[in-house]
Write a protein that holds these residues in place. Structure first.
Motif, PDB file in Angstrom:
ATOM      1  N   GLY A 149      31.264  63.500  57.135  1.00 20.65           N
ATOM      2  CA  GLY A 149      30.013  64.246  57.082  1.00 20.65           C
ATOM      3  C   GLY A 149      29.048  63.683  56.061  1.00 20.65           C
ATOM      4  O   GLY A 149      27.853  63.511  56.336  1.00 20.65           O
ATOM      5  N   THR A 150      29.557  63.348  54.876  1.00 22.63           N
ATOM      6  CA  THR A 150      28.705  62.803  53.824  1.00 22.63           C
ATOM      7  C   THR A 150      28.171  61.428  54.188  1.00 22.63           C
ATOM      8  O   THR A 150      26.970  61.147  54.064  1.00 22.63           O
ATOM      9  CB  THR A 150      29.484  62.727  52.498  1.00 22.63           C
ATOM     10  N   GLY A 151      29.063  60.550  54.658  1.00 22.39           N
ATOM     11  CA  GLY A 151      28.659  59.181  54.977  1.00 22.39           C
ATOM     12  C   GLY A 151      27.670  59.101  56.125  1.00 22.39           C
ATOM     13  O   GLY A 151      26.648  58.400  56.043  1.00 22.39           O
ATOM     14  N   VAL A 152      27.958  59.829  57.196  1.00 28.00           N
ATOM     15  CA  VAL A 152      27.073  59.795  58.364  1.00 28.00           C
ATOM     16  C   VAL A 152      25.714  60.399  58.028  1.00 28.00           C
ATOM     17  O   VAL A 152      24.660  59.861  58.405  1.00 28.00           O
ATOM     18  CB  VAL A 152      27.718  60.527  59.554  1.00 28.00           C
ATOM     19  N   THR A 153      25.712  61.507  57.289  1.00 21.07           N
ATOM     20  CA  THR A 153      24.437  62.144  56.928  1.00 21.07           C
ATOM     21  C   THR A 153      23.605  61.231  56.042  1.00 21.07           C
ATOM     22  O   THR A 153      22.382  61.115  56.229  1.00 21.07           O
ATOM     23  CB  THR A 153      24.701  63.478  56.203  1.00 21.07           C
ATOM     24  N   PHE A 154      24.244  60.590  55.079  1.00 29.03           N
ATOM     25  CA  PHE A 154      23.524  59.694  54.172  1.00 29.03           C
ATOM     26  C   PHE A 154      22.867  58.547  54.948  1.00 29.03           C
ATOM     27  O   PHE A 154      21.671  58.265  54.777  1.00 29.03           O
ATOM     28  CB  PHE A 154      24.490  59.135  53.124  1.00 29.03           C
ATOM     29  N   ALA A 155      23.631  57.900  55.805  1.00 30.07           N
ATOM     30  CA  ALA A 155      23.095  56.766  56.562  1.00 30.07           C
ATOM     31  C   ALA A 155      22.046  57.207  57.581  1.00 30.07           C
ATOM     32  O   ALA A 155      20.978  56.593  57.718  1.00 30.07           O
ATOM     33  CB  ALA A 155      24.239  56.032  57.264  1.00 30.07           C
ATOM     34  N   ALA A 156      22.323  58.286  58.301  1.00 32.33           N
ATOM     35  CA  ALA A 156      21.397  58.745  59.341  1.00 32.33           C
ATOM     36  C   ALA A 156      20.077  59.226  58.756  1.00 32.33           C
ATOM     37  O   ALA A 156      19.007  58.972  59.314  1.00 32.33           O
ATOM     38  CB  ALA A 156      22.049  59.858  60.159  1.00 32.33           C
ATOM     39  N   LEU A 201      32.107  61.605  45.669  1.00 36.23           N
ATOM     40  CA  LEU A 201      31.475  60.516  46.410  1.00 36.23           C
ATOM     41  C   LEU A 201      30.160  60.068  45.788  1.00 36.23           C
ATOM     42  O   LEU A 201      29.580  59.070  46.222  1.00 36.23           O
ATOM     43  CB  LEU A 201      31.243  60.955  47.863  1.00 36.23           C
ATOM     44  N   LEU A 202      29.684  60.789  44.769  1.00 33.26           N
ATOM     45  CA  LEU A 202      28.447  60.397  44.107  1.00 33.26           C
ATOM     46  C   LEU A 202      28.551  58.993  43.515  1.00 33.26           C
ATOM     47  O   LEU A 202      27.623  58.184  43.648  1.00 33.26           O
ATOM     48  CB  LEU A 202      28.101  61.407  43.006  1.00 33.26           C
ATOM     49  N   ALA A 203      29.672  58.706  42.868  1.00 32.43           N
ATOM     50  CA  ALA A 203      29.827  57.401  42.210  1.00 32.43           C
ATOM     51  C   ALA A 203      29.785  56.239  43.204  1.00 32.43           C
ATOM     52  O   ALA A 203      29.005  55.294  43.017  1.00 32.43           O
ATOM     53  CB  ALA A 203      31.112  57.370  41.388  1.00 32.43           C
ATOM     54  N   PRO A 204      30.600  56.236  44.274  1.00 32.00           N
ATOM     55  CA  PRO A 204      30.525  55.092  45.199  1.00 32.00           C
ATOM     56  C   PRO A 204      29.185  54.977  45.916  1.00 32.00           C
ATOM     57  O   PRO A 204      28.706  53.862  46.143  1.00 32.00           O
ATOM     58  CB  PRO A 204      31.666  55.358  46.190  1.00 32.00           C
ATOM     59  N   ILE A 205      28.561  56.100  46.259  1.00 34.47           N
ATOM     60  CA  ILE A 205      27.283  56.031  46.970  1.00 34.47           C
ATOM     61  C   ILE A 205      26.203  55.452  46.073  1.00 34.47           C
ATOM     62  O   ILE A 205      25.443  54.552  46.474  1.00 34.47           O
ATOM     63  CB  ILE A 205      26.888  57.418  47.505  1.00 34.47           C
ATOM     64  N   VAL A 206      26.122  55.922  44.833  1.00 30.15           N
ATOM     65  CA  VAL A 206      25.118  55.395  43.911  1.00 30.15           C
ATOM     66  C   VAL A 206      25.413  53.947  43.559  1.00 30.15           C
ATOM     67  O   VAL A 206      24.521  53.096  43.505  1.00 30.15           O
ATOM     68  CB  VAL A 206      25.043  56.258  42.638  1.00 30.15           C
ATOM     69  N   GLY A 207      26.694  53.640  43.336  1.00 22.72           N
ATOM     70  CA  GLY A 207      27.056  52.273  42.989  1.00 22.72           C
ATOM     71  C   GLY A 207      26.746  51.277  44.099  1.00 22.72           C
ATOM     72  O   GLY A 207      26.178  50.207  43.855  1.00 22.72           O
ATOM     73  N   LEU A 208      27.109  51.618  45.324  1.00 21.45           N
ATOM     74  CA  LEU A 208      26.845  50.723  46.456  1.00 21.45           C
ATOM     75  C   LEU A 208      25.346  50.588  46.715  1.00 21.45           C
ATOM     76  O   LEU A 208      24.862  49.506  47.066  1.00 21.45           O
ATOM     77  CB  LEU A 208      27.551  51.240  47.711  1.00 21.45           C
ATOM     78  N   THR A 209      24.609  51.681  46.540  1.00 14.89           N
ATOM     79  CA  THR A 209      23.159  51.605  46.707  1.00 14.89           C
ATOM     80  C   THR A 209      22.547  50.694  45.659  1.00 14.89           C
ATOM     81  O   THR A 209      21.619  49.922  45.941  1.00 14.89           O
ATOM     82  CB  THR A 209      22.530  53.004  46.620  1.00 14.89           C
ATOM     83  N   SER A 210      23.047  50.771  44.432  1.00 16.56           N
ATOM     84  CA  SER A 210      22.548  49.901  43.365  1.00 16.56           C
ATOM     85  C   SER A 210      22.780  48.429  43.707  1.00 16.56           C
ATOM     86  O   SER A 210      21.895  47.590  43.523  1.00 16.56           O
ATOM     87  CB  SER A 210      23.237  50.242  42.046  1.00 16.56           C
ATOM     88  N   VAL A 211      23.955  48.113  44.227  1.00 12.53           N
ATOM     89  CA  VAL A 211      24.244  46.735  44.637  1.00 12.53           C
ATOM     90  C   VAL A 211      23.299  46.296  45.748  1.00 12.53           C
ATOM     91  O   VAL A 211      22.758  45.183  45.733  1.00 12.53           O
ATOM     92  CB  VAL A 211      25.709  46.611  45.095  1.00 12.53           C
ATOM     93  N   SER A 212      23.064  47.192  46.719  1.00 13.06           N
ATOM     94  CA  SER A 212      22.174  46.866  47.828  1.00 13.06           C
ATOM     95  C   SER A 212      20.747  46.607  47.343  1.00 13.06           C
ATOM     96  O   SER A 212      20.089  45.643  47.757  1.00 13.06           O
ATOM     97  CB  SER A 212      22.191  48.000  48.849  1.00 13.06           C
ATOM     98  N   LEU A 213      20.260  47.465  46.445  1.00 12.73           N
ATOM     99  CA  LEU A 213      18.906  47.274  45.916  1.00 12.73           C
ATOM    100  C   LEU A 213      18.809  46.020  45.079  1.00 12.73           C
ATOM    101  O   LEU A 213      17.777  45.338  45.064  1.00 12.73           O
ATOM    102  CB  LEU A 213      18.500  48.493  45.085  1.00 12.73           C
ATOM    103  N   ARG A 214      19.876  45.692  44.386  1.00  8.87           N
ATOM    104  CA  ARG A 214      19.878  44.484  43.569  1.00  8.87           C
ATOM    105  C   ARG A 214      19.766  43.243  44.453  1.00  8.87           C
ATOM    106  O   ARG A 214      19.026  42.310  44.163  1.00  8.87           O
ATOM    107  CB  ARG A 214      21.165  44.442  42.739  1.00  8.87           C
ATOM    108  N   ARG A 215      20.516  43.245  45.544  1.00 13.97           N
ATOM    109  CA  ARG A 215      20.450  42.106  46.465  1.00 13.97           C
ATOM    110  C   ARG A 215      19.072  42.018  47.120  1.00 13.97           C
ATOM    111  O   ARG A 215      18.538  40.927  47.313  1.00 13.97           O
ATOM    112  CB  ARG A 215      21.538  42.246  47.530  1.00 13.97           C
ATOM    113  N   ALA A 216      18.513  43.174  47.458  1.00 15.01           N
ATOM    114  CA  ALA A 216      17.188  43.176  48.085  1.00 15.01           C
ATOM    115  C   ALA A 216      16.134  42.636  47.132  1.00 15.01           C
ATOM    116  O   ALA A 216      15.215  41.916  47.529  1.00 15.01           O
ATOM    117  CB  ALA A 216      16.823  44.584  48.533  1.00 15.01           C
ATOM    118  N   ALA A 217      16.269  42.978  45.836  1.00 19.03           N
ATOM    119  CA  ALA A 217      15.301  42.497  44.857  1.00 19.03           C
ATOM    120  C   ALA A 217      15.389  40.998  44.658  1.00 19.03           C
ATOM    121  O   ALA A 217      14.398  40.334  44.338  1.00 19.03           O
ATOM    122  CB  ALA A 217      15.523  43.214  43.514  1.00 19.03           C
TER     123      ALA A 217
END
Length: 373
Positions: free
Chosen positions: A132-139, A254-270
């Motif tokens: 529920g958390t993963g699908v909602t976040f991505a969708a 799940l706050l830690a993995p979601i924020v951490g993975l998002t940080s990695v994604s934004l870092r790569r995008a930058a």
């Protein structure tokens, strides 16, 4: 008889222009002491205002059940700045609260989570939470782009709805470097739809024939704020309250993995030379790369580990929830003071996105609860 001029009134050009009086040496001070005192003095007005706001917000929770002090504090901050009561002397202290105090609150949030207690829920309940958390976040992030909500605001709304409300919004705000208006929009969504859930979920559970335990699982897996989940549980009975809060804390993990993975994604995008329009920084925004793992996220994980290993004294674990609530309220009050309501009222699409996200997580969680029985 001529009177000679006093040494204090002689012209600068005269030989005796300097007064011949003994000068007592100034008391010795430690290097940096005056600077530290000056810094504390600059922070005091803003931190004092935040303290007053926390007291008022905490008192208001007794009048408005189901709404956390942090959410009320945001409203107070928004009201202060939009009614013209925000003096510039408050800025240093409010900036400190919005960043340093916020990070400390998120770290302390981890001390409320003991993994053995969450594992006792069973793998099926945890799977419902994760899906529920993963699908909602991505969708929600994907739908946000389709309905015209900015990527950063979509990110905050997705985090607040899918994880743990205002605290999750504030944590993701640290990584995404979003605007204060984005924070206010996301928190507004959390307050509106989470409050509606306090009334609608028990009614729907009765109409669908769910057991009290199933209602607790559904509430914990889908409702946004911990306070809102607790309000549903308290109204439905002790058994519902225990299961609802336990499942809700599983989402908080799940706050830690979601924020951490998002940080990695934004870092790569930058760092990427081929960024899409959604990934490019907005006009006037700094382009610094987010850290791979924000320090406060690492602290959150360490706090969860410490609580799970049983190394935190019971006296501390009893005090931590109240202390965390106070710090979160102070930080979110500070964030609220940066909100311009005139810009926010034009954000009807944010409310639409929040409603869609709430339906998604509610629907997935209900299906999972029915399937696991």
């Amino acid at each position: 008889m001529p009177v000679s001029p006093s040494p204090l009134t002689r012209s600068p050009g005269s030989a005796a222009s300097t007064p011949q009086v003994p000068v007592r040496p100034a008391p010795a001070t430690r290097p940096g002491a005056l600077g530290a005192l000056g810094a504390l003095g600059a922070l005091a007005p803003g931190l004092g205002a935040a303290t007053v706001a926390v007291v008022l917000a905490t008192a208001a929770t007794r009048i408005v059940p189901g709404v956390s002090a942090a959410v009320i504090a945001v409203v107070l901050g928004v009201a202060l700045t939009n009614l013209g009561g925000l003096h510039r002397s408050l800025a240093p202290g409010l900036g400190f609260a919005a960043r340093r105090v916020l990070r400390l609150a998120i770290v302390l949030l981890g001390l409320q989570i003991a993994l053995p207690e969450l594992l006792a829920l069973g793998w099926r309940a945890l799977a419902v939470v994760a899906v529920g958390t993963g699908v909602t976040f991505a969708a929600t992030r994907w739908i946000g782009g389709r309905v015209g909500v900015s990527p950063r605001r979509s990110l905050l709304i997705a985090t607040g709805v899918s994880v743990c409300g205002a605290a999750a919004v504030a944590a993701m705000h640290e990584v995404a470097e979003s605007d204060d208006d984005d924070v206010a929009a996301a928190v507004g969504v959390v307050v509106l739809y989470g409050s509606v859930s306090i009334v609608t979920l028990p009614l729907l559970a009765g109409a669908l024939g769910l057991t009290p335990h199933q209602l607790g699982l559904w509430a914990g897996a889908s409702v946004h704020e911990v306070a809102q989940v607790a309000a549903i549980g308290a109204a439905a009975g002790a058994g519902v309250l225990v299961s609802a809060v336990a499942v809700k804390l599983a989402r908080v993990v799940l706050l830690a993995p979601i924020v951490g993975l998002t940080s990695v994604s934004l870092r790569r995008a930058a760092a990427s030379p081929r960024r899409t329009a959604a990934e490019r920084p907005e006009a006037g925004r700094a382009t610094r790369r987010p850290p791979v793992v924000p320090l406060f996220v690492a602290g959150f994980v360490a706090a969860v580990a410490a609580r799970s290993l049983g190394v935190v004294p019971d006296g501390i674990t009893r005090v931590v929830p109240d202390l965390t609530a106070v710090l979160l309220a102070a930080a979110l009050f500070a964030l609220g003071t940066g909100v311009d309501l005139r810009r926010l009222v034009r954000g009807g699409r944010s409310l639409l996105l929040g409603g869609i996200a709430t339906v998604i997580i509610g629907g997935i969680s209900l299906l999972g609860v029915v399937l696991i029985g």
